[in-house]
Design a protein around this motif. Structure first.
Motif, PDB file in Angstrom:
ATOM      1  N   GLN A 277      23.630 -77.687 -15.166  1.00  0.00           N
ATOM      2  CA  GLN A 277      23.507 -79.124 -14.843  1.00  0.00           C
ATOM      3  C   GLN A 277      23.691 -79.364 -13.341  1.00  0.00           C
ATOM      4  O   GLN A 277      23.044 -80.233 -12.765  1.00  0.00           O
ATOM      5  N   ASP A 278      24.581 -78.602 -12.709  1.00  0.00           N
ATOM      6  CA  ASP A 278      24.723 -78.693 -11.250  1.00  0.00           C
ATOM      7  C   ASP A 278      23.411 -78.366 -10.559  1.00  0.00           C
ATOM      8  O   ASP A 278      22.991 -79.040  -9.603  1.00  0.00           O
ATOM      9  N   ILE A 279      22.750 -77.305 -11.012  1.00  0.00           N
ATOM     10  CA  ILE A 279      21.491 -76.885 -10.408  1.00  0.00           C
ATOM     11  C   ILE A 279      20.442 -77.970 -10.560  1.00  0.00           C
ATOM     12  O   ILE A 279      19.733 -78.320  -9.614  1.00  0.00           O
TER      13      ILE A 279
ATOM     14  N   GLU B 222      21.171 -79.933 -24.679  1.00  0.00           N
ATOM     15  CA  GLU B 222      20.772 -80.942 -23.707  1.00  0.00           C
ATOM     16  C   GLU B 222      20.820 -82.357 -24.294  1.00  0.00           C
ATOM     17  O   GLU B 222      21.073 -83.324 -23.577  1.00  0.00           O
ATOM     18  N   SER B 223      20.576 -82.482 -25.586  1.00  0.00           N
ATOM     19  CA  SER B 223      20.547 -83.804 -26.214  1.00  0.00           C
ATOM     20  C   SER B 223      21.892 -84.185 -26.831  1.00  0.00           C
ATOM     21  O   SER B 223      22.007 -85.249 -27.444  1.00  0.00           O
ATOM     22  N   LYS B 224      22.898 -83.327 -26.673  1.00  0.00           N
ATOM     23  CA  LYS B 224      24.216 -83.570 -27.247  1.00  0.00           C
ATOM     24  C   LYS B 224      25.195 -84.026 -26.166  1.00  0.00           C
ATOM     25  O   LYS B 224      24.931 -83.929 -24.976  1.00  0.00           O
ATOM     26  N   THR B 225      26.345 -84.528 -26.609  1.00  0.00           N
ATOM     27  CA  THR B 225      27.445 -84.784 -25.689  1.00  0.00           C
ATOM     28  C   THR B 225      28.346 -83.573 -25.716  1.00  0.00           C
ATOM     29  O   THR B 225      28.787 -83.131 -26.785  1.00  0.00           O
ATOM     30  N   THR B 226      28.601 -82.986 -24.553  1.00  0.00           N
ATOM     31  CA  THR B 226      29.373 -81.747 -24.470  1.00  0.00           C
ATOM     32  C   THR B 226      30.566 -81.915 -23.530  1.00  0.00           C
ATOM     33  O   THR B 226      30.565 -82.755 -22.639  1.00  0.00           O
ATOM     34  N   ILE B 227      31.576 -81.092 -23.749  1.00  0.00           N
ATOM     35  CA  ILE B 227      32.749 -81.053 -22.872  1.00  0.00           C
ATOM     36  C   ILE B 227      32.966 -79.628 -22.409  1.00  0.00           C
ATOM     37  O   ILE B 227      32.754 -78.674 -23.158  1.00  0.00           O
TER      38      ILE B 227
END
Length: 328
Positions: free
Chosen positions: A196-198, A34-39
Protein backbone atom coordinates in the motif's frame (compact mmCIF):
# COMPACT_ATOMS: atom_id res chain seq x y z
CA UNK A 1 10.79 -11.18 21.79
CA UNK A 2 9.10 -8.33 23.68
CA UNK A 3 5.68 -8.51 25.32
CA UNK A 4 3.87 -7.02 22.31
CA UNK A 5 5.48 -9.50 19.95
CA UNK A 6 4.65 -12.34 22.35
CA UNK A 7 1.02 -11.25 22.38
CA UNK A 8 0.92 -11.10 18.58
CA UNK A 9 2.46 -14.57 18.41
CA UNK A 10 -0.41 -15.81 20.57
CA UNK A 11 -2.78 -14.23 18.05
CA UNK A 12 -1.30 -16.34 15.24
CA UNK A 13 1.50 -14.09 14.01
CA UNK A 14 4.89 -15.21 12.74
CA UNK A 15 7.71 -12.71 13.32
CA UNK A 16 11.10 -12.74 11.61
CA UNK A 17 14.07 -10.64 12.78
CA UNK A 18 11.85 -8.33 14.85
CA UNK A 19 10.74 -6.47 11.70
CA UNK A 20 8.69 -8.77 9.44
CA UNK A 21 5.31 -10.13 10.52
CA UNK A 22 2.61 -12.23 8.87
CA UNK A 23 -0.56 -13.99 9.89
CA UNK A 24 -0.31 -16.87 7.46
CA UNK A 25 -1.41 -14.87 4.41
CA UNK A 26 0.45 -15.38 1.15
CA UNK A 27 0.94 -12.99 -1.79
CA UNK A 28 -1.79 -14.89 -3.61
CA UNK A 29 -4.21 -13.66 -0.94
CA UNK A 30 -3.41 -9.97 -1.49
CA UNK A 31 -5.87 -9.31 -4.36
CA UNK A 32 -8.72 -10.57 -2.16
CA UNK A 33 -7.58 -8.48 0.79
CA UNK A 34 -7.75 -5.27 -1.25
CA UNK A 35 -11.53 -5.13 -0.80
CA UNK A 36 -11.40 -5.96 2.93
CA UNK A 37 -10.65 -3.93 6.03
CA UNK A 38 -7.30 -5.08 7.41
CA UNK A 39 -5.13 -4.31 10.43
CA UNK A 40 -1.34 -4.60 10.58
CA UNK A 41 1.13 -4.36 13.48
CA UNK A 42 3.74 -1.98 12.06
CA UNK A 43 6.66 -3.58 13.87
CA UNK A 44 9.11 -2.33 11.22
CA UNK A 45 8.51 1.22 12.47
CA UNK A 46 9.73 2.94 15.63
CA UNK A 47 9.23 6.25 17.41
CA UNK A 48 11.71 8.99 18.13
CA UNK A 49 10.35 11.28 20.84
CA UNK A 50 11.36 14.93 21.03
CA UNK A 51 10.03 16.38 24.27
CA UNK A 52 10.42 19.75 25.97
CA UNK A 53 9.62 23.44 25.62
CA UNK A 54 12.06 23.97 22.71
CA UNK A 55 11.20 20.80 20.80
CA UNK A 56 9.52 22.46 17.81
CA UNK A 57 12.16 25.19 17.54
CA UNK A 58 14.96 22.61 17.71
CA UNK A 59 13.45 20.30 15.12
CA UNK A 60 12.67 23.19 12.77
CA UNK A 61 16.40 23.54 12.13
CA UNK A 62 16.90 19.85 11.45
CA UNK A 63 14.20 18.65 9.03
CA UNK A 64 12.72 19.46 5.61
CA UNK A 65 9.11 20.08 6.69
CA UNK A 66 7.82 23.22 8.41
CA UNK A 67 7.38 22.11 12.01
CA UNK A 68 5.65 25.41 12.81
CA UNK A 69 2.71 24.25 10.70
CA UNK A 70 2.09 21.21 12.89
CA UNK A 71 -0.78 21.19 15.38
CA UNK A 72 -2.26 18.77 17.89
CA UNK A 73 -3.80 15.73 16.25
CA UNK A 74 -2.19 16.41 12.86
CA UNK A 75 0.92 15.11 11.10
CA UNK A 76 3.54 16.13 8.55
CA UNK A 77 5.73 14.12 6.20
CA UNK A 78 9.39 15.07 6.22
CA UNK A 79 13.01 13.99 6.09
CA UNK A 80 16.23 14.64 7.94
CA UNK A 81 19.31 15.25 5.78
CA UNK A 82 23.06 15.44 6.09
CA UNK A 83 25.06 18.48 4.97
CA UNK A 84 25.11 17.13 1.42
CA UNK A 85 21.31 17.10 1.31
CA UNK A 86 21.07 13.31 1.40
CA UNK A 87 18.18 11.84 3.39
CA UNK A 88 19.25 10.07 6.58
CA UNK A 89 15.66 9.23 7.49
CA UNK A 90 12.14 10.01 6.38
CA UNK A 91 9.31 10.23 8.89
CA UNK A 92 5.75 11.06 9.76
CA UNK A 93 5.87 13.83 12.36
CA UNK A 94 3.04 13.76 14.92
CA UNK A 95 2.20 15.99 17.87
CA UNK A 96 0.38 14.08 20.63
CA UNK A 97 0.80 16.88 23.20
CA UNK A 98 1.90 20.52 23.40
CA UNK A 99 5.48 19.72 24.44
CA UNK A 100 6.08 16.43 22.62
CA UNK A 101 6.72 15.51 18.99
CA UNK A 102 6.92 11.95 17.70
CA UNK A 103 8.79 10.96 14.54
CA UNK A 104 7.54 7.68 13.07
CA UNK A 105 10.41 6.10 11.11
CA UNK A 106 12.13 2.82 10.35
CA UNK A 107 12.80 1.31 13.77
CA UNK A 108 16.41 0.49 12.90
CA UNK A 109 17.15 4.18 12.31
CA UNK A 110 15.76 5.59 15.57
CA UNK A 111 18.85 5.27 17.77
CA UNK A 112 21.18 6.42 15.00
CA UNK A 113 19.15 9.60 14.57
CA UNK A 114 19.04 10.19 18.32
CA UNK A 115 22.82 9.92 18.50
CA UNK A 116 23.31 12.38 15.64
CA UNK A 117 20.67 14.87 16.78
CA UNK A 118 22.02 14.85 20.31
CA UNK A 119 25.03 16.85 19.10
CA UNK A 120 22.69 19.81 18.57
CA UNK A 121 19.90 19.26 21.12
CA UNK A 122 22.19 20.18 24.03
CA UNK A 123 21.58 23.84 23.19
CA UNK A 124 17.79 23.53 23.52
CA UNK A 125 15.31 22.62 26.23
CA UNK A 126 14.44 19.30 24.67
CA UNK A 127 15.00 15.60 25.29
CA UNK A 128 15.47 12.90 22.66
CA UNK A 129 14.27 9.40 23.51
CA UNK A 130 13.49 6.14 21.75
CA UNK A 131 9.77 5.76 22.54
CA UNK A 132 9.35 2.54 20.53
CA UNK A 133 8.77 0.51 23.70
CA UNK A 134 6.27 3.00 25.11
CA UNK A 135 3.89 2.87 22.13
CA UNK A 136 2.87 0.36 19.49
CA UNK A 137 1.91 1.25 15.93
CA UNK A 138 -1.09 -0.31 14.21
CA UNK A 139 -2.14 0.39 10.63
CA UNK A 140 -5.66 0.06 9.26
CA UNK A 141 -6.53 -0.31 5.55
CA UNK A 142 -9.88 -0.41 3.80
CA UNK A 143 -13.17 1.42 3.54
CA UNK A 144 -13.91 1.11 7.26
CA UNK A 145 -10.46 2.26 8.34
CA UNK A 146 -11.48 5.75 9.47
CA UNK A 147 -14.55 4.48 11.33
CA UNK A 148 -12.54 1.86 13.18
CA UNK A 149 -9.80 4.34 14.08
CA UNK A 150 -12.31 6.86 15.41
CA UNK A 151 -13.75 4.21 17.72
CA UNK A 152 -10.42 3.65 19.53
CA UNK A 153 -10.09 6.31 22.25
CA UNK A 154 -6.95 4.76 23.78
CA UNK A 155 -4.70 5.90 20.93
CA UNK A 156 -3.41 8.80 18.86
CA UNK A 157 -4.99 8.56 15.43
CA UNK A 158 -3.46 9.95 12.22
CA UNK A 159 -4.99 9.59 8.72
CA UNK A 160 -2.56 8.94 5.87
CA UNK A 161 -2.73 10.44 2.37
CA UNK A 162 -4.39 7.38 0.81
CA UNK A 163 -7.08 6.89 3.46
CA UNK A 164 -5.21 4.41 5.59
CA UNK A 165 -5.11 5.14 9.31
CA UNK A 166 -2.18 5.04 11.74
CA UNK A 167 -2.79 4.38 15.42
CA UNK A 168 -0.13 5.14 18.05
CA UNK A 169 -1.21 3.12 21.07
CA UNK A 170 0.33 3.06 24.57
CA UNK A 171 1.95 -0.36 24.93
CA UNK A 172 -0.16 -1.33 27.93
CA UNK A 173 -3.33 -0.73 25.89
CA UNK A 174 -2.15 -2.36 22.66
CA UNK A 175 -3.46 -5.93 23.33
CA UNK A 176 -6.99 -4.75 24.15
CA UNK A 177 -7.00 -2.39 21.15
CA UNK A 178 -5.83 -5.20 18.88
CA UNK A 179 -8.58 -7.53 20.10
CA UNK A 180 -11.21 -4.83 19.55
CA UNK A 181 -9.95 -4.12 16.02
CA UNK A 182 -9.60 -7.77 15.06
CA UNK A 183 -13.29 -8.30 15.75
CA UNK A 184 -14.03 -6.14 12.69
CA UNK A 185 -10.89 -6.41 10.52
CA UNK A 186 -8.56 -9.07 9.12
CA UNK A 187 -5.03 -9.23 10.61
CA UNK A 188 -2.36 -9.04 7.90
CA UNK A 189 1.40 -8.83 7.81
CA UNK A 190 3.47 -5.80 6.97
CA UNK A 191 4.35 -6.82 3.40
CA UNK A 192 0.71 -6.03 2.53
CA UNK A 193 1.22 -2.62 4.22
CA UNK A 194 4.44 -2.10 2.21
CA UNK A 195 2.44 -2.76 -0.97
CA UNK A 196 0.00 0.00 0.00
CA UNK A 197 2.94 2.35 0.65
CA UNK A 198 4.23 1.65 -2.86
CA UNK A 199 0.84 2.30 -4.43
CA UNK A 200 0.61 5.55 -2.45
CA UNK A 201 4.03 6.55 -3.78
CA UNK A 202 5.53 6.71 -0.29
CA UNK A 203 9.19 5.76 -0.50
CA UNK A 204 11.00 5.23 2.79
CA UNK A 205 14.64 5.43 3.83
CA UNK A 206 15.88 2.12 5.20
CA UNK A 207 19.22 1.04 6.61
CA UNK A 208 20.43 0.07 3.14
CA UNK A 209 19.54 3.45 1.64
CA UNK A 210 20.66 5.93 4.31
CA UNK A 211 22.28 8.95 2.56
CA UNK A 212 21.54 7.48 -0.88
CA UNK A 213 18.79 9.86 -2.03
CA UNK A 214 18.11 13.58 -1.79
CA UNK A 215 14.49 14.24 -0.69
CA UNK A 216 13.32 15.24 -4.19
CA UNK A 217 14.45 11.86 -5.52
CA UNK A 218 11.84 10.34 -3.19
CA UNK A 219 9.24 12.83 -4.50
CA UNK A 220 8.86 14.46 -1.08
CA UNK A 221 8.22 17.82 -2.76
CA UNK A 222 5.09 16.31 -4.35
CA UNK A 223 3.59 15.20 -1.01
CA UNK A 224 4.29 18.36 1.00
CA UNK A 225 7.34 16.82 2.67
CA UNK A 226 9.61 19.79 1.87
CA UNK A 227 9.00 23.42 2.76
CA UNK A 228 10.83 25.91 0.55
CA UNK A 229 9.58 28.85 2.62
CA UNK A 230 10.94 27.95 6.05
CA UNK A 231 14.36 28.99 7.29
CA UNK A 232 17.61 27.06 7.26
CA UNK A 233 18.00 23.43 8.23
CA UNK A 234 20.77 20.90 7.77
CA UNK A 235 21.07 20.14 4.06
CA UNK A 236 18.71 22.97 3.07
CA UNK A 237 21.16 24.66 0.72
CA UNK A 238 21.47 21.56 -1.47
CA UNK A 239 17.72 20.84 -1.41
CA UNK A 240 16.86 24.44 -2.33
CA UNK A 241 19.52 24.61 -5.04
CA UNK A 242 18.03 21.52 -6.66
CA UNK A 243 14.67 23.28 -6.88
CA UNK A 244 15.78 26.73 -8.02
CA UNK A 245 19.04 26.19 -9.88
CA UNK A 246 19.52 22.53 -10.65
CA UNK A 247 17.88 19.87 -12.74
CA UNK A 248 16.82 16.74 -10.92
CA UNK A 249 18.49 13.90 -12.82
CA UNK A 250 16.75 11.07 -10.95
CA UNK A 251 13.35 10.69 -9.35
CA UNK A 252 11.17 7.92 -7.96
CA UNK A 253 8.87 5.89 -10.20
CA UNK A 254 6.40 3.10 -9.56
CA UNK A 255 6.96 -0.04 -11.62
CA UNK A 256 5.52 -3.54 -11.95
CA UNK A 257 7.44 -6.67 -12.90
CA UNK A 258 7.00 -10.42 -12.82
CA UNK A 259 10.43 -11.35 -11.47
CA UNK A 260 10.41 -14.22 -8.93
CA UNK A 261 12.99 -12.40 -6.76
CA UNK A 262 12.11 -9.50 -4.47
CA UNK A 263 14.97 -6.97 -4.72
CA UNK A 264 16.38 -5.44 -1.54
CA UNK A 265 16.32 -1.68 -0.92
CA UNK A 266 19.30 0.02 -2.52
CA UNK A 267 19.79 -2.64 -5.20
CA UNK A 268 21.35 -0.95 -8.26
CA UNK A 269 19.52 -0.97 -11.59
CA UNK A 270 20.91 -0.91 -15.10
CA UNK A 271 19.76 -0.58 -18.68
CA UNK A 272 20.64 -3.64 -20.79
CA UNK A 273 22.81 -1.42 -23.02
CA UNK A 274 24.76 0.26 -20.18
CA UNK A 275 27.13 -0.92 -17.48
CA UNK A 276 26.73 2.17 -15.31
CA UNK A 277 23.96 2.16 -12.68
CA UNK A 278 20.97 4.29 -13.64
CA UNK A 279 19.10 4.01 -10.35
CA UNK A 280 18.32 2.10 -7.19
CA UNK A 281 15.41 0.23 -5.64
CA UNK A 282 13.64 2.12 -2.85
CA UNK A 283 11.34 -0.72 -1.84
CA UNK A 284 9.52 -3.69 -3.34
CA UNK A 285 6.55 -5.88 -2.46
CA UNK A 286 4.67 -8.80 -3.94
CA UNK A 287 1.31 -8.07 -5.55
CA UNK A 288 0.24 -11.70 -5.96
CA UNK A 289 1.99 -14.98 -6.69
CA UNK A 290 3.41 -13.74 -9.98
CA UNK A 291 3.93 -9.98 -9.85
CA UNK A 292 5.74 -7.34 -7.85
CA UNK A 293 5.46 -3.59 -7.47
CA UNK A 294 8.54 -1.44 -7.02
CA UNK A 295 9.39 2.08 -6.08
CA UNK A 296 12.65 2.80 -7.84
CA UNK A 297 14.73 5.94 -8.32
CA UNK A 298 15.71 6.16 -11.98
CA UNK A 299 17.02 8.56 -14.58
CA UNK A 300 14.41 9.94 -16.95
CA UNK A 301 15.82 7.82 -19.78
CA UNK A 302 15.65 4.63 -17.72
CA UNK A 303 12.07 5.33 -16.63
CA UNK A 304 10.97 5.08 -20.27
CA UNK A 305 12.57 1.67 -20.76
CA UNK A 306 10.45 -1.48 -20.73
CA UNK A 307 13.44 -3.58 -19.63
CA UNK A 308 15.73 -3.24 -16.61
CA UNK A 309 18.51 -5.25 -15.04
CA UNK A 310 17.97 -5.20 -11.28
CA UNK A 311 21.02 -6.22 -9.30
CA UNK A 312 22.55 -9.41 -10.65
CA UNK A 313 19.27 -10.80 -11.99
CA UNK A 314 18.76 -11.24 -15.74
CA UNK A 315 17.11 -8.43 -17.70
CA UNK A 316 13.38 -8.32 -16.93
CA UNK A 317 10.34 -6.61 -18.37
CA UNK A 318 9.01 -3.68 -16.34
CA UNK A 319 6.01 -1.41 -16.77
CA UNK A 320 5.66 2.05 -15.32
CA UNK A 321 2.50 2.68 -13.25
CA UNK A 322 0.89 5.96 -12.33
CA UNK A 323 1.56 7.65 -9.01
CA UNK A 324 -1.30 9.25 -7.05
CA UNK A 325 0.26 12.71 -7.24
CA UNK A 326 1.84 15.04 -9.77
CA UNK A 327 5.62 15.37 -9.88
CA UNK A 328 7.02 18.84 -10.57
Amino acid sequence: MNSWHSFLHQQGASIVEQSTISFGEKPGDYPGLESKTTITPLIHLGLLSVKGADSARFLQGQVTCDVQQLSLGHSLIGARCNLKGRALADFLLCQPSEDQLLLVMNHRLVQQNIDELSKYSAFFKTQLLDASKDYQLIGICGEEAETLANNIPASYHYPLRDGRQLLIVPTEDAPSVWKELSASAIPTGNEFWHLQDIRAGLGHVQTETVAMFIPQMLNLQAIEGISFKKGCYTGQEVVARMKYLGKLKRRMYRMTTDSPLLPAPGTPCYLPTQKQSIGNIVQAANVDNNHQELLVVLTDEASKSDTLIIGEAPAQAVKQQILPYDID
